[in-house]
Design an enzyme around this catalytic site. Structure first.
Site, PDB file in Angstrom:
ATOM      1  N   LYS A 112       0.743  -1.653   0.065  1.00 12.54           N
ATOM      2  CA  LYS A 112       0.273  -0.004  -0.065  1.00 12.54           C
ATOM      3  C   LYS A 112       0.638   1.272  -0.449  1.00 12.54           C
ATOM      4  CE  LYS A 112      -3.980  -1.970   0.899  1.00 12.54           C
ATOM      5  NZ  LYS A 112      -3.642  -3.727   0.832  1.00 12.54           N
TER       6      LYS A 112
HETATM    7  C1  LIG Z   1      -4.920  -5.403  -0.164  1.00 15.13           C
HETATM    8  C2  LIG Z   1      -3.393  -5.900   0.597  1.00 15.13           C
HETATM    9  C3  LIG Z   1      -3.740  -6.752  -0.657  1.00 15.13           C
HETATM   10  C4  LIG Z   1      -4.910  -6.945  -1.952  1.00 15.13           C
HETATM   11  O1  LIG Z   1      -4.947  -6.191  -2.621  1.00 15.13           O
HETATM   12  P1  LIG Z   1      -6.182  -5.683  -3.188  1.00 15.13           P
HETATM   13  O2  LIG Z   1      -5.283  -4.439  -4.340  1.00 15.13           O
HETATM   14  O3  LIG Z   1      -7.149  -5.391  -2.414  1.00 15.13           O
HETATM   15  O4  LIG Z   1      -6.701  -6.769  -4.316  1.00 15.13           O
HETATM   16  C5  LIG Z   1      -2.571  -8.420  -0.689  1.00 15.13           C
HETATM   17  N1  LIG Z   1      -1.429  -8.708   0.171  1.00 15.13           N
HETATM   18  C6  LIG Z   1      -1.296  -7.755   0.808  1.00 15.13           C
HETATM   19  C7  LIG Z   1      -0.774  -7.858   1.963  1.00 15.13           C
HETATM   20  C8  LIG Z   1      -2.776  -6.121   1.172  1.00 15.13           C
HETATM   21  O5  LIG Z   1      -2.270  -5.660   2.162  1.00 15.13           O
END
Ligand SMILES: *Cc1c(COP(=O)(O)O)cnc(C)c1O
Length: 496
Positions: A112
Site C-alpha cells: 500500500k
Molecule cells: C491490500 C493487500 C492485498 C490486496 O490488494 P488489492 O489491491 O486489494 O487486491 C494483498 N496483500 C496485502 C499484504 C495487502 O495489504
C-alpha cells in the site's frame, strides 16, 4: 487525458477532479477515456531509468493536467528517502522462471505504501487545481494495512485530516501497534467494537449522508477517500508493472516482446487491475493470475462469470485479502464491455440488490482469455511458504504465500513456463506468527517481538527497522467506540 464514470458515460473530468473527488457522484468509479500506448523503444528507455524517472514518465501519460514540475515534485516527494535504498520495487529472483516483485520496502512494510506515499502529493495538488480551498477529511476503514499506510502518507500534510477506524479484534498485533503509535497533528485512530464490515458500513454511511456533508461544508471541509476506489491510488500501481517488465528486459532475462506472466494476491482487485492497465498500454504481459485465499469469490467469478457474495466469510492468515466485495472489478467490467456504463450500472445494481450478477458470454470470454483465477486455503499457503523457503531460501508472508501456491497450481495445470513476476505484498515480519508456524516453529504464548526475533534467527532475514522501532512504543490512540458511534468520533476530532 479525460476521465469518465463507470456508471455514467456523460461524465468527463480532468485527473485532478477525479482524484480530489475519489468517487463519482452517482457511485461509479473514475476511469481513463483512452489508454496511452508504450512502444518497445519506450520500454527500453524505461529499463535505463531509476524508479523516480520511470514514475514520472508513466504518471505523465495519465495526469496530463499536472505540469511536469508538479509531477516531478510528487514523484520525488514519494519515492526519494522513504524506501529501502530508494528502490521501492526490487525484483528478486526466486528461480529461473519466477521473480518476486517485493513491494514492501516502504515505511509500513506493505505494498500500500507504493500508492499511499504519493497520494498525499497528488491530492494536495488536486485540491489546489480544483481551487476549492477546503480541508480534505479522509475517513478510512481498514483491516490493517491501508490504515497504517494512509496514516503514514498523510501525517502532517497541510489541508488534510485523517481518521482511521479498525476492528478491535480484526487486525494483527503488529498492525494495531503500527496504527496506535502513529505520530502527526492531523491524525486520529479509533478501534471499533465490531468487524471490518461494520467499520466499512459506518464510514460509507457517513460519506453518503448529505446532512453530514453539509456540516463539513459549513466548516470549509469535505470528505475524500484514500482507498483503491480513488484513481490516485491506482495510477501509481501501474508504474511497477511497467518497470519490472523493463527491468527484466534490461537485465537480459527476456528478449524484446517476450511475454511475462503476472501473479497477484488479490482482495479489492486494485493491484491486479493495475497489471491489466499495464498490459493494455502495450507491455507484453501474458496471463494475469488472480490469487485468492479461502474467500475465493474471484476464483469462482473468473471460472463461471457469476459473481456471488452470498457465501460465508472466512478469517484467514492473509487478512488483507479477506474481502467479499472487490470494488475495482467494476472498472474491469467497464473496459471489457467497451465502456457500456448502462450495463455496468445494471450489474452493480444486481450486486447490491441480490448480492450477485452474471456477465454475458462475450465478457466472460474476454475474462477467461486475460485471467486465470486460483485460490489457496491456509493449509496450502503454509505449505507453499515452507516449500519455497526449503527449496529456494525465499521467505514469503502469507499473502505472497497464497500467490506462490496458486502460481504452482497454474504451472501444473497449463505447463506454461513463461517468466513470471509474483507481486509480493507484505513483509513476513508483519505476520510473524503465521510464517513461523508455516516453517514448523512453536508460537504459543509468545509476544510479537519475540516472534519477530525467532523468525529472524530461524531464517537469517532482518527485521525491518520500522517494525523493530515499535518495541516499547506507547500507544497514543486507545479509544474504542461502538459501531454506531463513528460520527461522534469524527465530530470530536474535527471540533464540529
Ligand atoms: C491490500 C493487500 C492485498 C490486496 O490488494 P488489492 O489491491 O486489494 O487486491 C494483498 N496483500 C496485502 C499484504 C495487502 O495489504
Amino acid at each position: 487525458m479525460k476521465y469518465t464514470s463507470t456508471r455514467d458515460g456523460s461524465i468527463c473530468v480532468e485527473s485532478a477532479q477525479a482524484i480530489a473527488q475519489g468517487i463519482s457522484a452517482e457511485g461509479g468509479l473514475f476511469v481513463p477515456q483512452q489508454m496511452p500506448q508504450l512502444t518497445m523503444a519506450d520500454l527500453t528507455e524505461i529499463a535505463a531509468m531509476d524508479y523516480v524517472e520511470a514514475a514520472k514518465k508513466v504518471l505523465g501519460y495519465f495526469l496530463t493536467d499536472y505540469t511536469p514540475d508538479e509531477i516531478d515534485h510528487c514523484a520525488k516527494g514519494a519515492y526519494v528517502g522513504s524506501f529501502d535504498q530508494d528502490r521501492p520495487a526490487p525484483l528478486v529472483k526466486i528461480n529461473d522462471h519466477a521473480y518476486s516483485l517485493e513491494l514492501w520496502h516502504g515505511p509500513t512494510c506493505a505494498f500500500k505504501d507504493l500508492a499511499l506515499q504519493i497520494l498525499p502529493y497528488l491530492l494536495t495538488k488536486a485540491a489546489q487545481k480544483t481551487a476549492d480551498g477546503e480541508t480534505k477529511v479522509i475517513l478510512v476503514a481498514t483491516s490493517g494495512d491501508t490504515g497504517k499506510a494512509a496514516l503514514e502518507g498523510f501525517a502532517d500534510v497541510d489541508g488534510v485530516k485523517i481518521l482511521v477506524f479498525y476492528p478491535s479484534d480484526g487486525v494483527s498485533a503488529m498492525q494495531k501497534l503500527q496504527m496506535t503509535t502513529q505520530k502527526g497533528n492531523n491524525v486520529g485512530v479509533c478501534a471499533v467494537h465490531g468487524n471490518f464490515d461494520d467499520c466499512q458500513t459506518g464510514v460509507k454511511q457517513i460519506f453518503t449522508d448529505s446532512q453530514k456533508a453539509a456540516a463539513l461544508k459549513a466548516g470549509n471541509m469535505a470528505f475524500s477517500s484514500a482507498n483503491s476506489i480513488n484513481w490516485g491510488r491506482l495510477v501509481p500501481q501501474i508504474i511497477y508493472y511497467i518497470y519490472s517488465y523493463a527491468s527484466l528486459l534490461g537485465q537480459g532475462v527476456i528478449t524484446q516482446g517476450e511475454t511475462v506472466n503476472v501473479v497477484v494476491p488479490t482482495g479489492n482487485f486494485g493491484n491486479i487491475l493495475a497489471a491489466y492497465y499495464a498490459k493494455q498500454m502495450g507491455v507484453p504481459l501474458g496471463k494475469l493470475i488472480c490469487a485468492s485465499n479461502q474467500n475465493n469469490i474471484l476464483t469462482d467469478f473468473i471460472r463461471t462469470g457469476t459473481y456471488d457474495r452470498n457465501r460465508d466469510f472466512y478469517t484467514t492468515l492473509s487478512p488483507s485479502m479477506d474481502i467479499l466485495i472487490s470494488s475495482n472489478l467494476e472498472r474491469l467490467l467497464y473496459h471489457l464491455t467497451d465502456g457500456n456504463a448502462q450495463q455496468v450500472k445494471c450489474w452493480m445494481e444486481d450486486l447490491s440488490k441480490n448480492g450477485k450478477y452474471t456477465v454475458d458470454d462475450a465478457t466472460k470470454a474476454k475474462i477467461t482469455d486475460l485471467f486465470y483465477g486460483g485460490c489457496a486455503d491456509d493449509t496450502a499457503t503454509k505449505a507453499a511458504i515452507a516449500r519455497q523457503f526449503d527449496r529456494n531460501g525465499y521467505l514469503a508472508d502469507p499473502h505472497t504465500g497464497v500467490a506462490l501456491q496458486v502460481y504452482e497450481n497454474y504451472v501444473d495445470q497449463t505447463d506454461d513456463h513463461a517468466v513470471t513476476v509474483i507481486a509480493s505484498t507484505a513483509s513476513p515480519f508483519k505476520f510473524s506468527k503465521g510464517v513461523l508456524e508455516a516453517i514448523g516453529r512453536q508460537t504459543e504464548g509468545k509476544d510479537e517481538f519475540t516472534l519477530c526475533e525467532e523468525l529472524s534467527a530461524a531464517t537469517g532475514y532482518a527485521i525491518p527497522a520500522s517494525i523493530a522501532a515499535l518495541r516499547g512504543a506507547t500507544p497514543r490512540f486507545t479509544d474504542i467506540c461502538e459501531k454506531q458511534e463513528l460520527w461522534q468520533q469524527v465530530v470530536a476530532m474535527l471540533g464540529l
